[in-house]
Motif scaffolding. Structure first.
Motif, PDB file in Angstrom:
ATOM      1  N   ALA A 101      -0.367   2.779 -12.628  1.00 27.77           N
ATOM      2  CA  ALA A 101      -0.951   4.075 -11.572  1.00 27.77           C
ATOM      3  C   ALA A 101       0.185   5.053 -11.290  1.00 27.77           C
ATOM      4  N   GLN A 104      -1.849  -4.482  -1.185  1.00 27.57           N
ATOM      5  CA  GLN A 104      -2.071  -2.862  -1.058  1.00 27.57           C
ATOM      6  C   GLN A 104      -0.489  -2.385  -0.473  1.00 27.57           C
ATOM      7  N   SER A 137       1.475   0.983   0.578  1.00 31.49           N
ATOM      8  CA  SER A 137       1.326   2.333   1.474  1.00 31.49           C
ATOM      9  C   SER A 137       2.479   2.778   1.695  1.00 31.49           C
ATOM     10  N   THR A 194       1.769  -1.250 -10.779  1.00 32.80           N
ATOM     11  CA  THR A 194       0.764  -0.743  -9.683  1.00 32.80           C
ATOM     12  C   THR A 194      -0.439  -0.794 -10.530  1.00 32.80           C
ATOM     13  N   GLY A 229      -4.484   1.325  -9.405  1.00 36.79           N
ATOM     14  CA  GLY A 229      -5.399   2.350  -8.698  1.00 36.79           C
ATOM     15  C   GLY A 229      -5.997   1.857  -7.713  1.00 36.79           C
ATOM     16  N   PRO A 230      -6.288   2.486  -6.760  1.00 39.29           N
ATOM     17  CA  PRO A 230      -7.092   1.925  -5.550  1.00 39.29           C
ATOM     18  C   PRO A 230      -8.664   1.373  -6.041  1.00 39.29           C
ATOM     19  N   ASP A 231      -9.218   0.757  -5.120  1.00 37.34           N
ATOM     20  CA  ASP A 231     -10.676   0.372  -5.479  1.00 37.34           C
ATOM     21  C   ASP A 231     -11.562   1.723  -5.311  1.00 37.34           C
ATOM     22  N   GLY A 286      -7.824   5.445  -1.577  1.00 35.53           N
ATOM     23  CA  GLY A 286      -7.256   4.191  -1.125  1.00 35.53           C
ATOM     24  C   GLY A 286      -5.654   3.915  -1.380  1.00 35.53           C
ATOM     25  N   ASP A 287      -5.304   2.796  -1.107  1.00 34.12           N
ATOM     26  CA  ASP A 287      -3.727   2.309  -1.331  1.00 34.12           C
ATOM     27  C   ASP A 287      -3.671   1.898  -2.771  1.00 34.12           C
ATOM     28  N   LEU A 288      -2.810   2.037  -3.497  1.00 34.90           N
ATOM     29  CA  LEU A 288      -2.448   1.295  -4.792  1.00 34.90           C
ATOM     30  C   LEU A 288      -2.360   0.094  -4.247  1.00 34.90           C
ATOM     31  N   VAL A 289      -2.242  -0.856  -5.482  1.00 32.95           N
ATOM     32  CA  VAL A 289      -2.127  -2.416  -5.306  1.00 32.95           C
ATOM     33  C   VAL A 289      -0.873  -2.943  -6.189  1.00 32.95           C
TER      34      VAL A 289
END
Length: 425
Positions: A35, A347, A349, A367, A369-371, A375-378
């Motif tokens: 990401a 997640q 942040s 990492t 990308g967010p859903d 949103g936050d990365l995971v």
């Protein structure tokens, strides 16, 4: 240039950031990436372990240079496939990559080249392991012979623990039992075109999971560069680098060339400064992680020119790389349970806030990308990201790095608080 970087970790992100920072603008591609890399390069899809697929992609997309980041594609022979088609590639072929792919091969090359290293015994059974323990004594150093993603080494005074580690890897092949060497460790990178070498600036990494070098070995929890304490023993960093070049890098490169397996790429020398002199702990056949994250931000010379010269056999035309007087440190944020059983999918942040700290860059390792947009990365792996800080001195760089790290939130995550503490006092 149009440059394709293979890999998905912090090492590859650091390489891309260095290329992006050059005065000449490049078209940067990466596969598979992550990401964070997606913000600095175009992600493409190609099987990085399939030499034919990578070659086809490079030809169809007019790629000028391929940089192979991880060890697996090197050991799989991806560089060979590219070279056969005349595509410039930074990374050794399959045979030369055995310098990392097989610890036994590396020991043989060092012996043939008269490179200083510790004694080692190859063991193919538990009984042979026990005999090697008796011969070499404690602390016990056990290494998986093949690739193990940075987790194949154990150093312990607990004989039962050492034996269990060996027995874990014996089903896949022999292990090496090595003499324990004591002293400070140094990582030194050498660019090679198969004949000429050019050294980068030294770094030191922190392998243990927790403060004070406690806990299990990891892939690396932080690093810093340069190493001012080298001046005390060697007079200067340059004198140290020259010594290692003459005693280690050039003999190994010449030995591989003499055996018909020229090493074209990055020779990583893991060194230990013992009372008996400099000795090699290990070689890797690619940029080290996390040392790359602190060496490249200090590089003034254009990285792309150095790597293309190595890939093209013209490194002798390049002067010694130039580095800034700034210092750099990196601190790794790791998922809960790393290295034994990292928890993923949580997640992350605070990255934008952390990036706002002066002199700081966030280098992504694992990492996604967010859903949903915004949103936050995971986190997708054990070592999630690196906070890299560049400053005028280590006290400033440490303050910047830890200020940024404390702005990032990842449930259950951990990081070391003592990276470069010794040199910042």
């Amino acid at each position: 240039m149009k440059i394709l970087v293979l890999g998905s970790g912090a090492r590859e992100h650091a390489i891309i950031l260095a290329l992006k920072a050059e005065q000449t603008e490049h078209e940067l591609l990466c596969s598979p990436g992550n990401a964070g890399i997606a913000e600095d390069a175009t992600l493409v899809t190609v099987d990085q372990l399939d030499g034919g697929a990578v070659t086809t992609f490079a030809n169809e997309n007019a790629v000028d240079l391929v940089i192979i980041g991880p060890e697996a594609p090197l050991v799989a022979g991806v560089a060979d496939a590219l070279r056969e088609r005349g595509i410039p590639v930074f990374g050794p072929g399959k045979a030369a990559a055995q310098l990392e792919g097989s610890k036994a091969f590396a020991k043989r090359i060092m012996d043939a080249a008269s490179v200083p290293t510790g004694r080692a015994v190859r063991a193919a059974s538990a009984a042979e392991v026990e005999a090697a323990f008796d011969e070499l004594g404690a602390p016990y150093v056990v290494k998986a012979d093949g690739l193990a993603a940075g987790k194949g080494v154990i150093v312990t005074s607990d004989r039962a623990e050492a034996l269990a580690h060996a027995e874990h890897y014996l089903p896949t092949g022999p292990v090496l039992i090595e003499e324990f060497l004591a002293g400070p460790e140094v990582s030194l990178f050498f660019l090679s075109d198969g004949d000429t070498v050019r050294a980068l600036s030294p770094a030191q990494d922190f392998k243990r999971a927790y403060d004070g070098d406690a806990g299990p070995n990891t892939g690396g929890m932080g690093a810093y560069s340069p190493l001012p304490w080298l001046d005390e023993q060697f007079g200067s960093e340059a004198a140290f680098v020259d010594l290692v070049t003459e005693q280690v890098a050039l003999p190994v490169i010449r030995q591989l060339d003499a055996e018909g397996t020229p090493f074209i790429g990055l020779l990583y020398a893991g060194l230990i400064l013992t009372d008996a002199g400099i000795k090699v702990i290990e070689f890797n056949a690619r940029f080290g992680d996390p040392e790359t994250q602190v060496v490249l931000p200090r590089l003034v010379t254009a990285l792309s020119e150095l790597l293309l010269a190595a890939a093209s056999g013209t490194l002798e035309d390049q002067p010694q790389p130039v580095f800034s007087d700034d210092v750099a440190i990196t601190v790794v944020l790791a998922s809960e349970g790393y290295p034994e059983a990292p928890q993923t999918g949580r997640q992350i942040s605070g990255l934008a806030d952390a990036s706002g700290v002066e002199g700081v860059r966030i280098v992504h390792a694992a990492t996604a990308g967010p859903d949903a947009p915004g949103g936050d990365l995971v986190a997708t792996g054990g070592r999630v990201l690196n906070v890299v800080a560049v400053g005028a001195d280590f006290a400033a760089a440490r303050a910047q790095a830890y200020e940024a790290m404390n702005r990032i939130s990842l449930d259950g995550a951990h990081f070391r608080s003592d990276i470069a503490a010794r040199v910042s006092e």
